[in-house]
Each structure stands twice: as structure tokens, then as C-alpha cells.
Design a protein around this motif. Structure first.
Motif, PDB file in Angstrom:
ATOM      1  N   CYS A 576       9.271  -6.393   5.075  1.00  0.00           N
ATOM      2  CA  CYS A 576       9.760  -6.393   3.705  1.00  0.00           C
ATOM      3  C   CYS A 576       8.967  -7.414   2.898  1.00  0.00           C
ATOM      4  O   CYS A 576       8.874  -8.582   3.300  1.00  0.00           O
ATOM      5  N   VAL A 577       8.404  -7.000   1.764  1.00  0.00           N
ATOM      6  CA  VAL A 577       7.601  -7.928   0.967  1.00  0.00           C
ATOM      7  C   VAL A 577       8.480  -8.959   0.276  1.00  0.00           C
ATOM      8  O   VAL A 577       7.981  -9.982  -0.221  1.00  0.00           O
ATOM      9  N   GLY A 578       9.788  -8.716   0.242  1.00  0.00           N
ATOM     10  CA  GLY A 578      10.683  -9.673  -0.392  1.00  0.00           C
ATOM     11  C   GLY A 578      11.070 -10.815   0.516  1.00  0.00           C
ATOM     12  O   GLY A 578      10.793 -11.980   0.230  1.00  0.00           O
ATOM     13  N   CYS A 579      11.694 -10.470   1.656  1.00  0.00           N
ATOM     14  CA  CYS A 579      12.231 -11.514   2.536  1.00  0.00           C
ATOM     15  C   CYS A 579      11.530 -11.606   3.883  1.00  0.00           C
ATOM     16  O   CYS A 579      11.816 -12.524   4.659  1.00  0.00           O
ATOM     17  N   GLY A 580      10.660 -10.648   4.209  1.00  0.00           N
ATOM     18  CA  GLY A 580       9.953 -10.698   5.484  1.00  0.00           C
ATOM     19  C   GLY A 580      10.648  -9.994   6.620  1.00  0.00           C
ATOM     20  O   GLY A 580      10.173 -10.043   7.763  1.00  0.00           O
ATOM     21  N   GLU A 581      11.782  -9.308   6.362  1.00  0.00           N
ATOM     22  CA  GLU A 581      12.491  -8.558   7.394  1.00  0.00           C
ATOM     23  C   GLU A 581      11.552  -7.527   8.024  1.00  0.00           C
ATOM     24  O   GLU A 581      10.907  -6.748   7.329  1.00  0.00           O
ATOM     25  N   GLY A 582      11.480  -7.536   9.365  1.00  0.00           N
ATOM     26  CA  GLY A 582      10.571  -6.613  10.047  1.00  0.00           C
ATOM     27  C   GLY A 582      11.250  -5.572  10.899  1.00  0.00           C
ATOM     28  O   GLY A 582      10.593  -4.663  11.420  1.00  0.00           O
ATOM     29  N   ASN A 583      12.580  -5.658  11.063  1.00  0.00           N
ATOM     30  CA  ASN A 583      13.289  -4.710  11.922  1.00  0.00           C
ATOM     31  C   ASN A 583      13.559  -3.381  11.232  1.00  0.00           C
ATOM     32  O   ASN A 583      13.697  -2.351  11.884  1.00  0.00           O
ATOM     33  N   HIS A 584      13.687  -3.400   9.905  1.00  0.00           N
ATOM     34  CA  HIS A 584      13.879  -2.151   9.172  1.00  0.00           C
ATOM     35  C   HIS A 584      13.337  -2.307   7.754  1.00  0.00           C
ATOM     36  O   HIS A 584      13.333  -3.409   7.203  1.00  0.00           O
ATOM     37  N   TYR A 585      12.854  -1.222   7.201  1.00  0.00           N
ATOM     38  CA  TYR A 585      12.332  -1.253   5.842  1.00  0.00           C
ATOM     39  C   TYR A 585      12.215   0.175   5.318  1.00  0.00           C
ATOM     40  O   TYR A 585      12.176   1.146   6.083  1.00  0.00           O
ATOM     41  N   LEU A 586      12.178   0.292   3.989  1.00  0.00           N
ATOM     42  CA  LEU A 586      11.995   1.559   3.308  1.00  0.00           C
ATOM     43  C   LEU A 586      10.877   1.388   2.288  1.00  0.00           C
ATOM     44  O   LEU A 586      10.600   0.278   1.837  1.00  0.00           O
ATOM     45  N   ARG A 587      10.245   2.486   1.929  1.00  0.00           N
ATOM     46  CA  ARG A 587       9.270   2.426   0.844  1.00  0.00           C
ATOM     47  C   ARG A 587      10.012   2.300  -0.488  1.00  0.00           C
ATOM     48  O   ARG A 587      11.031   2.937  -0.687  1.00  0.00           O
ATOM     49  N   TYR A 588       9.435   1.520  -1.370  1.00  0.00           N
ATOM     50  CA  TYR A 588      10.004   1.363  -2.707  1.00  0.00           C
ATOM     51  C   TYR A 588       8.888   1.543  -3.727  1.00  0.00           C
ATOM     52  O   TYR A 588       7.825   0.914  -3.623  1.00  0.00           O
ATOM     53  N   ARG A 589       9.138   2.381  -4.730  1.00  0.00           N
ATOM     54  CA  ARG A 589       8.168   2.638  -5.782  1.00  0.00           C
ATOM     55  C   ARG A 589       8.458   1.697  -6.951  1.00  0.00           C
ATOM     56  O   ARG A 589       9.474   1.833  -7.618  1.00  0.00           O
ATOM     57  N   ILE A 590       7.562   0.761  -7.167  1.00  0.00           N
ATOM     58  CA  ILE A 590       7.764  -0.239  -8.206  1.00  0.00           C
ATOM     59  C   ILE A 590       7.828   0.425  -9.581  1.00  0.00           C
ATOM     60  O   ILE A 590       8.649   0.059 -10.422  1.00  0.00           O
ATOM     61  N   ILE A 591       6.956   1.391  -9.810  1.00  0.00           N
ATOM     62  CA  ILE A 591       6.988   2.168 -11.049  1.00  0.00           C
ATOM     63  C   ILE A 591       7.721   3.473 -10.751  1.00  0.00           C
ATOM     64  O   ILE A 591       7.224   4.297  -9.980  1.00  0.00           O
ATOM     65  N   PRO A 592       8.890   3.673 -11.306  1.00  0.00           N
ATOM     66  CA  PRO A 592       9.693   4.847 -10.942  1.00  0.00           C
ATOM     67  C   PRO A 592       8.916   6.143 -11.110  1.00  0.00           C
ATOM     68  O   PRO A 592       8.129   6.316 -12.043  1.00  0.00           O
ATOM     69  N   SER A 593       9.175   7.067 -10.189  1.00  0.00           N
ATOM     70  CA  SER A 593       8.445   8.324 -10.177  1.00  0.00           C
ATOM     71  C   SER A 593       8.690   9.157 -11.430  1.00  0.00           C
ATOM     72  O   SER A 593       7.857   9.984 -11.797  1.00  0.00           O
ATOM     73  N   CYS A 594       9.843   8.974 -12.074  1.00  0.00           N
ATOM     74  CA  CYS A 594      10.124   9.782 -13.264  1.00  0.00           C
ATOM     75  C   CYS A 594       9.110   9.496 -14.366  1.00  0.00           C
ATOM     76  O   CYS A 594       8.895  10.335 -15.251  1.00  0.00           O
ATOM     77  N   TYR A 595       8.464   8.314 -14.333  1.00  0.00           N
ATOM     78  CA  TYR A 595       7.385   8.017 -15.271  1.00  0.00           C
ATOM     79  C   TYR A 595       6.022   8.338 -14.642  1.00  0.00           C
ATOM     80  O   TYR A 595       5.203   9.030 -15.229  1.00  0.00           O
ATOM     81  N   ARG A 596       5.813   7.809 -13.447  1.00  0.00           N
ATOM     82  CA  ARG A 596       4.489   7.860 -12.835  1.00  0.00           C
ATOM     83  C   ARG A 596       4.010   9.290 -12.599  1.00  0.00           C
ATOM     84  O   ARG A 596       2.823   9.570 -12.677  1.00  0.00           O
ATOM     85  N   VAL A 597       4.919  10.211 -12.328  1.00  0.00           N
ATOM     86  CA  VAL A 597       4.508  11.576 -12.033  1.00  0.00           C
ATOM     87  C   VAL A 597       3.841  12.234 -13.229  1.00  0.00           C
ATOM     88  O   VAL A 597       3.069  13.186 -13.094  1.00  0.00           O
ATOM     89  N   HIS A 598       4.082  11.703 -14.435  1.00  0.00           N
ATOM     90  CA  HIS A 598       3.497  12.281 -15.643  1.00  0.00           C
ATOM     91  C   HIS A 598       2.251  11.524 -16.109  1.00  0.00           C
ATOM     92  O   HIS A 598       1.693  11.857 -17.159  1.00  0.00           O
ATOM     93  N   PHE A 599       1.835  10.499 -15.357  1.00  0.00           N
ATOM     94  CA  PHE A 599       0.616   9.777 -15.701  1.00  0.00           C
ATOM     95  C   PHE A 599      -0.597  10.691 -15.520  1.00  0.00           C
ATOM     96  O   PHE A 599      -0.569  11.616 -14.710  1.00  0.00           O
ATOM     97  N   PRO A 600      -1.687  10.423 -16.222  1.00  0.00           N
ATOM     98  CA  PRO A 600      -2.942  11.121 -15.932  1.00  0.00           C
ATOM     99  C   PRO A 600      -3.341  10.907 -14.475  1.00  0.00           C
ATOM    100  O   PRO A 600      -3.088   9.833 -13.906  1.00  0.00           O
ATOM    101  N   GLU A 601      -3.959  11.899 -13.893  1.00  0.00           N
ATOM    102  CA  GLU A 601      -4.237  11.872 -12.452  1.00  0.00           C
ATOM    103  C   GLU A 601      -4.995  10.636 -12.020  1.00  0.00           C
ATOM    104  O   GLU A 601      -4.699  10.028 -10.991  1.00  0.00           O
ATOM    105  N   HIS A 602      -5.980  10.206 -12.796  1.00  0.00           N
ATOM    106  CA  HIS A 602      -6.801   9.078 -12.364  1.00  0.00           C
ATOM    107  C   HIS A 602      -6.068   7.745 -12.475  1.00  0.00           C
ATOM    108  O   HIS A 602      -6.565   6.722 -12.008  1.00  0.00           O
ATOM    109  N   LEU A 603      -4.862   7.733 -13.060  1.00  0.00           N
ATOM    110  CA  LEU A 603      -4.075   6.509 -13.142  1.00  0.00           C
ATOM    111  C   LEU A 603      -2.938   6.459 -12.124  1.00  0.00           C
ATOM    112  O   LEU A 603      -2.275   5.444 -11.983  1.00  0.00           O
ATOM    113  N   LYS A 604      -2.709   7.538 -11.435  1.00  0.00           N
ATOM    114  CA  LYS A 604      -1.543   7.554 -10.542  1.00  0.00           C
ATOM    115  C   LYS A 604      -1.842   7.996  -9.120  1.00  0.00           C
ATOM    116  O   LYS A 604      -1.056   7.766  -8.216  1.00  0.00           O
TER     117      LYS A 604
END
Length: 884
Positions: A576-604
Motif C-alpha cells: 500500500c503506497v499509503g501505509c505500507g501494508e503488504g498482506n492485502h491491497y487493491l488498485r486505486y485510480r487516482i483520477i476517477p475513470s468517469c473522467y479519464r475514460v473521456h481523455f484523448p488517447e495520448h493522455l490516458k
């Protein structure tokens, strides 16, 4: 004679000595093998993998709550004010029709006795769908099941054998447990006859495990009953009708094992393969008997009618969980009656030991539920009697008493792993050092599954925490010694533990494989899948084995350091990039997909900079902050988060917009309602609207009305609302599951294409699914668990972007239109610089919220995110479109 007598005596004595030696050796073997685990400080389940723990959905868990049968949508949404009881059979109407008008012609045909060497092993969802398609074309097929009960509290179906006239199928129900509903339509089809033998239990097991209900059945055991056969077993029929012998002892084998032995496969196939032939012969015999013994020509099928009636009557049975006044009460009463003062048995227990027997039986029942083991595996009856009779004074004596009591039981390892892990609890009970029965069980439950519980939480046992207090309602609950049984707190932690187990990444995300340019310079670190892509196309050569590294055989487009992107040439840790937990983790999208999916291809496109690993706790904090910031964005841009209402078809054709945004509205982020809340409210109103309190009903109605523009809603509106926010695939799944009318699905799909409710996958692939399967609504924070160092961003062929709208993925949160309009505004007013600034704002929100201490080297808030694509790039948009 004397010599022979002496020889006989010598042989007898030698046999006794040998038997004693063998028993002692077996006892020592068991003690040596099992005693080693008795010192474990945690439950054995931490190291032992049980196949049923891979099941994601369990219809019959180990709690004290009743079993909930399938409710078809036509029953749920019926306008009738009469609420159908919980024990109502979902296919009672269809079965009653068959009882009145049997379809006997389906049982006639020419069936062969030959059994080939080939069979079909079904273990994937695609293979199961093919099987369902095959069976849907049949008039009749045979079915048998194999169960496992020793290492499971309620037992589960480990194998289903299905035979048609042409093929034998063995369905691996362990691998396919969560997909078995695919066969439900076939088994409930009254036009297809299912042949069983002795189906009383099979019918209940199929309901218990898969919500599969059999409609139209012919039971060969019932046919034998009508014909007054001397025996009614399948082995008898196989031998007398087919000339085939079978070893029924194989029924007791461990059907969980994979692969099955050849002997087990042959046994499983035999039980189903010959049933069609047997059913055909019995049908002929029933018809002939009716003709011979009936003086009235109109009654010549009376024997066959009776066999059919008895068979289909079995289909009306409903699975129920066994209940008793108190855990283990019936077992304790039976033991006390049989062994009190030696009544009916050589062993005896005293009146003073009765309470210990009840404590041990109750403890055994609860531990079996917690560990998903049978009670006989946890602690045998004879072991309980031995403990009550001898009342050992040390843990070693407890262990030895149990081992000696079970010495003659070959099928059970004794003492069990449960006893070895919790030996001290048993010892404390024998010494009367624990609280009495009413106080004992809550303490055991909290110790095993509580906030610091020793035993793993699973889908089988976590609801024990919810229902246990109710189970003890008729008894006094402990309030002394500071034990107030904070079940709410325990349940919350257990639910979280189960969520972590179910949704966290199952394998390392970062493989740190290297890609070098043809001049030897490091280009990036990536996952194995990306390396294999280049290798399989002859675009690279392997230069290192472990960790794998490849060198490209072509000139790449640019270098990371040339673009100022040192982040991509840094190794990354699976923590975990926050606390360093290594036993379990999930992917987190810092920029929510509802915005990023509409970005121009070369930016996303497929850049891993803004996809980080977070533990569940940090993920929850970051997600909550992101939802708050979305509201701030909604206010800033004047674009609501949710669509406000559904547009009628005629309005859509006229080009009306579905998103009505009142510019004067100050709380623009609160306009509309999320698809998740909408569907939840609609389902509750359809199921329980007539029975719920008026205040709650009005609250839910307001939620639905908000979506429909405030107008009055009808039952059809509620049924349409069930489909809002679902992708086409999910709609089809819901239609199959609950028979949703296709016209509503078509209407909603049409509206989605017009842009009314189309939302991108807020959290990637994991966000899709039936809202009923969202556990405590926590799955809305689930990240994408697909493999790869650069976690894949959903593209326009997967999400509702500017092109492929017919393949839209719709978010549970429903922010798609909002995200699209925000990005369009940024590009229109500020160009690509506006998008970059927008991304930096989101990164800063993430940093200010989580305070990450373990971000990979090179990560920064001002990262450009721009990407140029080479000719052979995996992510080149032109290459994707050409191959698509």
C-alpha cells in the motif's frame, strides 16, 4: 485333538496380540501426527485450504437464519396484495400442472446399454453454457449427484452426472459453484423430463447449493415402489435390468479430490448412464402391468400415472435448515438418554456430567459452523461420552481420551484439527472453568470470529455474528465480566476481513520485468503479460530468465528519460503506497475513470502513474475523499453528478436531453439519483412495498420519483428501474435470473444509446455486477484486479466513450454523463492544458488525503501523462482498432 486345540488357542492369542499391537500403533501414529498441531496458537484453517472457501456466493450458510428460496420476478412484482410465504415453491404452479396432466410420452424411446470410453468433463463456464444448450434440445436426460458432508457443516454438491442418449457429462460443481444457475432453466423446464433414482435428497441439495428446482421428473425408485419390486436400490436395478455391478462403497469416497480416480469416474458415469435405459424398461413394465390388471380400458395407464405422480410430488419438496431450541440440544439429549448410568451401552455418564455433555455438544455445534466442518468430524459422540465419563484433568488427558474413544473409527482422523487448534477450550469445559452454557457460546464466538478472532472469516460463517444474538434470545445473555458482546463491532470487522479476502489482489501486481531498447538502455518495468506479447510476435528476445527481461528488436518511440518520465524506469513494491501494508491491497485510480475514460488517447492510455496500490482502509479513505471532491467539481462546473430523470421514448426521438440541470440549483451535485440507490429502492418496493412501514415506503418512492422527474410511478416504472445502470451483458444476466421482460430491457438500452444514462465503469471491471451481490455496499470501492504492472485503463471499446456506445459499461455510481461533460468542457475551454491541470488537482487531493509514504520513485503531482505510440506499441490506438 489336544494338539489342534492348542494350535487354535495359540492362533487366537497371536491374533489378539497382533490386533492390540496394531491398535496401539494406530493410536501412537494418530497422536504423533495430530499432537504436533495442538500447540498452534491460531486456527488450522490459516494453513489448510478447503475447496468450498473459493465459493463467492453461498445460498445456505452456517448461521441460524432460515434458507431463502428463489423468488421469480413475476412472483416478486406481482400486483396481488397477497404476500407469498417464504416456504413457497417458486415452481409450484408448473409442478401441479404436471401432477394433473403428466407428460408420459417423454419417457418412451430406444436406449442403448453400451457405454463408451469417452465422456465430457465440464469445468468452465463456457463448457457449462454449451451443456445447457445441449440439454435444452433433449426430451429427457438422466441426473445423479455426488455429495461431500464430512468436511462441511451442511454438506455441498461436489459433482453432478448428466447423461443423454448420446453422451455422459460430469460437471465439476466445485469449480463451477457460482455459475451453476446456468442450468436452472433446463431443470425447471416442464417440457424436459429429468430421470433420477431416489431423488428425495438430490432435489433438496440442488435447491440448497444452486437454487436449481426440478420440474417434470421420473424417479426410478418410485417406479419400483409402485411395481412392488423386492428391492428399490440402484445397485439392484443395475444388476437385474442392465447386468452391471457397481461398488457402492465408492459413494463414501472424498468427491472433493481432483482429478478423480478412474474408478470414481467409472462409478459416477455408471450411476447416470444406465438410468435412461432403466427408466424405459420400467415405463414399459408399468404400462404392461396397468393393461394386464385393469378391467377398464380407460385405466390402463394407472400404474404409470401413479409412478409419475409420486415422482413429481418429490419435486414439491423444499429445502430447509434443521433448527433446534439451542445449539446441540438434540444431540445432547440423545447422548444423555443412551448413556446415562449405562442405559443401553457399556459406557455411562453420571447425572453430574449432564451439563458437561450439553456444553460439549453446544460447543461442537458452534465450532462446526465456524470452521464449516461436520459435527462428527469436530468431535464424535463417543469422544463426548468419554470426556464426560472420565473428566480428564490435563490437556494431554483430554487429547488421549478423544484419541482412544475414536481408535476404532477409521474414517475420521482423531482428534480433529479443530480440537488440536482449540484444545484448551475443551480442557476448560471439562474443568468447569468456563461460564455456563448461556454465556459460553458468545464468548467462543467472539474469541474465534471477534475483533481479534483466531479463525478465518468466510462466506459460511460471518453471518453467525448477525444471527447468533437472536438465536440466544430465549436464554439469558451474559452482562458480567465486561462481556457485553458488541456484535455490531465484531460484525463490522468480520465483514471487512471477508471483503479483504474476497476482493483484494490475489497475486502480486508488479512483476518488475524489464524491457530494454536495442541499444541496451532500460525502457520500463512491466508485467509478464506484456513481455509475452512482444515475444510471441517476434519483436523481442529474452535476455534474462529471472526476473525476466527482454530486448526489443526494433527502435522504440522515445525514451522515458527523454520525456521526463523517470517513474517508468523505477521498480515498484507490492505494498500500500499509503501505509505500507503488504498482506492485502487493491488498485486505486487516482483520477476517477468517469473522467479519464473521456481523455484523448495520448493522455490516458494505459499509463500506470495514476493507478496505485492501497490497502482496504486507505482505499476507503481515498474513495470517500474522491466522492466529496466530485461534488466540488460538480458545483464548480455546474454539471450534476447523476442524471435527473428518464426521458420517454418519444422525447428521446425528438432529441430532448435527459439531463435537466437547473442552473439556479445551488446544490447541483445532489441533483439526480445513483443507479445503485435507484435499483435498490425499486427492488425493495417490488418485494416488500405492501408490508413495509409507510414512512420507509414513502422514502423509497421519493428516491425513484427523483429519477423519474417527480411524477407518479407505476409498477412498470419500478421494473424498468431494475435495469438502469446495467450494461447489456448485465441486463441479459438479470433477464435470465429473474425473467425480466425483454421490452423493458430494450427500452432502457435504447435510452442508453441516446446518452440518457450511460455511465462508464467507475472502478473498472470489478464495478460490474448485480447490486444484490454487493456486500454491505463495500464493493463500490473495489479496484480492478487484472494483472499487469501498468494496470489497464478501460478504453472506448470497453466503456461508453465517444464511439462504441453500444458496449457501454455502466457504473454503480452513475457519474458517466457528468465525467464526459466535464472533460468536454475542459477541452473546449482550455484544451489539453486544462486536462493536465485537472489531473494535477486530483493527484493533489489524493496526496492531501492519504499522505502516502511509499509512492514509487519518480511519482509526482505534475506528471505530464502524455504518451506517443510507436509502430509496434502494445497500446497503439490504430493497432487496437485494426485488430478489433
Amino acid at each position: 485333538m489336544e494338539v489342534k486345540e492348542k494350535v487354535r488357542i495359540v492362533i487366537t492369542v497371536a491374533s489378539l496380540v497382533a490386533a492390540t499391537v496394531l491398535l496401539v500403533a494406530e493410536y501412537r501414529r494418530r497422536r504423533h501426527g495430530r499432537k504436533q498441531t495442538s500447540s498452534l496458537s491460531s486456527c488450522y484453517l490459516h494453513s489448510e485450504t478447503k475447496p468450498q472457501f473459493s465459493f463467492k456466493r453461498v445460498l445456505a450458510d452456517n448461521s441460524y437464519s432460515g434458507f431463502k428460496h428463489l423468488k421469480k420476478l413475476d412472483d416478486v412484482s406481482s400486483s396481488s396484495s397477497i404476500e407469498k410465504p417464504n416456504n413457497y415453491h417458486p415452481y409450484e404452479t408448473e409442478i401441479n400442472v404436471l401432477l394433473e396432466n403428466p407428460r408420459l410420452e417423454l419417457l418412451r424411446g430406444e436406449y442403448s446399454l453400451e457405454m463408451s470410453d469417452s465422456y465430457v468433463w465440464v469445468e468452465t463456464e463456457s463448457e457449462l453454457k454449451k451443456l445447457a444448450e445441449t440439454l435444452a434440445k433433449e426430451k429427457v436426460f438422466a441426473v445423479d449427484t455426488e455429495q461431500h458432508s464430512l468436511r462441511s457443516f451442511l454438506g455441498f454438491t461436489a459433482l453432478i452426472q448428466i447423461s443423454t442418449q448420446e453422451e455422459d457429462f460430469l460437471v465439476d460443481t466445485i469449480a463451477l459453484h457460482d455459475a451453476m444457475s446456468i442450468l436452472r432453466p433446463v431443470f425447471s423446464n416442464p417440457d424436459i423430463c429429468k430421470v433420477f433414482h431416489g431423488a428425495d435428497n438430490d432435489i433438496l441439495w440442488l435447491q440448497r447449493d444452486f437454487h436449481i428446482y426440478v420440474v417434470n421428473m421420473f424417479d426410478t425408485a418410485k417406479a419400483c415402489e409402485v411395481l412392488s419390486k423386492p428391492q428399490r436400490s440402484l445397485a439392484y436395478l443395475l444388476e437385474t435390468v442392465c447386468g452391471v455391478t457397481t461398488n457402492k462403497l465408492l459413494q463414501r469416497e472424498d468427491w472433493r479430490q481432483r482429478p478423480l480416480s478412474e474408478e470414481m469416474v467409472q462409478y459416477a458415469r455408471t450411476d447416470a448412464h444406465y438410468l435412461l435405459y432403466i427408466a424405459d424398461k420400467l415405463t414399459s413394465e408399468l404400462t404392461q402391468r396397468g393393461t394386464e390388471e385393469s378391467s377398464n380400458p380407460d385405466d390402463k395407464f394407472s400404474f404409470l400415472l401413479e409412478a409419475s405422480r409420486r415422482s413429481n410430488t418429490i419435486c414439491l419438496q423444499l429445502y430447509t435448515k434443521e433448527t433446534e431450541d439451542f445449539p446441540g440440544n438434540s444431540a445432547a439429549s440423545s447422548l444423555i438418554h443412551r448413556h446415562l448410568n449405562g442405559h443401553g451401552d457399556s459406557s455411562s455418564i453420571s447425572l453430574d456430567a449432564k451439563e458437561l455433555v450439553r456444553e460439549l455438544c453446544a460447543w461442537r455445534d458452534l465450532m462446526a459452523r465456524i470452521h464449516d466442518e461436520s459435527t462428527r468430524y469436530v468431535l464424535s459422540d463417543q469422544a463426548i461420552v468419554a470426556l464426560a465419563s472420565k473428566q480428564p484433568t490435563t490437556t494431554d488427558e483430554v487429547y488421549d481420551s478423544i484419541a482412544q474413544a475414536d481408535l476404532s473409527t477409521e474414517s475420521i482422523q482423531s482428534p480433529s484439527a479443530v480440537i488440536c487448534s482449540h484444545l484448551d477450550d475443551v480442557y476448560q469445559m471439562t474443568q468447569d472453568k468456563l461460564d455456563k452454557l448461556d454465556a459460553l457460546l458468545p464468548l467462543v464466538l467472539e474469541k474465534c470470529l471477534g475483533t481479534d478472532g483466531t479463525c478465518p472469516v468466510s462466506v459460511f460463517n460471518y453471518t453467525l455474528l448477525i444471527n447468533f444474538k437472536t438465536k440466544l434470545g430465549v436464554h439469558s445473555t451474559p452482562k458480567q465480566n465486561g462481556h457485553k458482546n458488541n456484535f455490531k463491532q465484531i460484525t463490522r470487522k468480520s465483514s471487512r476481513d471477508l471483503f479483504v479476502k474476497k476482493f483484494s489482489c490475489k497475486a502480486p501486481v508488479y512483476h518488475n520485468c524489464s524491457i530494454y531498447a536495442n541499444d541496451g538502455r532500460l525502457l520500463c518495468y512491466c508485467d509478464r503479460k506484456k513481455l509475452e506479447w512482444y515475444m510471441s510476435r517476434g519483436l523481442a528476445k529474452l535476455v534474462e530468465e529471472e526476473p525476466p527481461a527482454i530486448m526489443l528488436l526494433f527502435e522504440p518511440k522515445g525514451r522515458p528519460e527523454d520525456e521526463g518520465n523517470d517513474f517508468y524506469i523505477q521498480t515498484k513494491k507490492n505494498i500500500c503506497v499509503g501505509c505500507g501494508e503488504g498482506n492485502h491491497y487493491l488498485r486505486y485510480r487516482i483520477i476517477p475513470s468517469c473522467y479519464r475514460v473521456h481523455f484523448p488517447e495520448h493522455l490516458k492510455s494505459h499509463r500506470s502513474h495514476d493507478i496505485v496500490l492501497l490497502c482496504v482502509d486507505c482505499h476507503e479513505v481515498a474513495h470517500a475523499s474522491a466522492e466529496r471532491y466530485k461534488k466540488q467539481v460538480a458545483r464548480e462546473f455546474g454539471i450534476p453528478l447523476f442524471v435527473r430523470r428518464v426521458v420517454d421514448s418519444k422525447e428521446t426521438q425528438g432529441g430532448a436531453s435527459s439531463v435537466e440541470c437547473d442552473e439556479s440549483t445551488s446544490n447541483v451535485e445532489d441533483v439526480g439519483v445513483s443507479p445503485l440507490h435507484l435499483r435498490t429502492a425499486a427492488m425493495a418496493l417490488l418485494r416488500h412495498g405492501n408490508r413495509m412501514p409507510s414512512s420507509r415506503r414513502e422514502e423509497l418512492l421519493q428516491t425513484v420519483k427523483m429519477y423519474y422527474g417527480g411524477r407518479d410511478i407505476s409498477e412498470e416504472d419500478l421494473e424498468r428501474a431494475l435495469l438502469i445502470g446495467l450494461s447489456p451483458h448485465e441486463r441479459r444476466k438479470l433477464e435470465r435470473k429473474k425473467s425480466v421482460s425483454l421490452k423493458y430491457s430494450t427500452e432502457v438500452a435504447h435510452m442508453d444509446k441516446q446518452g440518457n444514462s450511460s455511465n462508464v465503469g467507475e472502478h473498472g471491471e470489478e464495478a460490474r455486477g448485480d447490486s444484490e451481490e454487493v456486500m454491505n455496499e463495500e464493493s463500490k470501492i473495489v479496484g480492478d484486479n487484472s494483472g499487469g504492472d501498468g494496470a489497464s485503463e478501460l478504453n472506448d471499446t470497453q466503456c461508453n466513450g465517444n464511439t462504441h456506445q453500444q458496449d457501454s459499461k455502466l457504473s454503480l455510481l452513475g457519474h458517466g454523463p457528468h465525467g464526459k461533460q466535464v472533460v468536454e468542457y475542459l477541452l473546449r475551454e482550455h484544451g489539453e492544458d486544462g486536462v493536465r491541470d485537472f489531473c494535477q488537482r486530483w493527484r493533489q487531493v489524493f496526496v492531501d488525503t492519504v499522505h502516502p509514504r511509499h509512492l514509487p520513485g519518480g511519482w509526482n503531482v505534475s506528471h505530464s501523462g502524455r504518451r506517443d505510440f510507436g509502430e509496434f506499441s502494445v497500446y497503439n490506438p490504430s493497432k487496437k482498432h485494426s485488430t478489433g
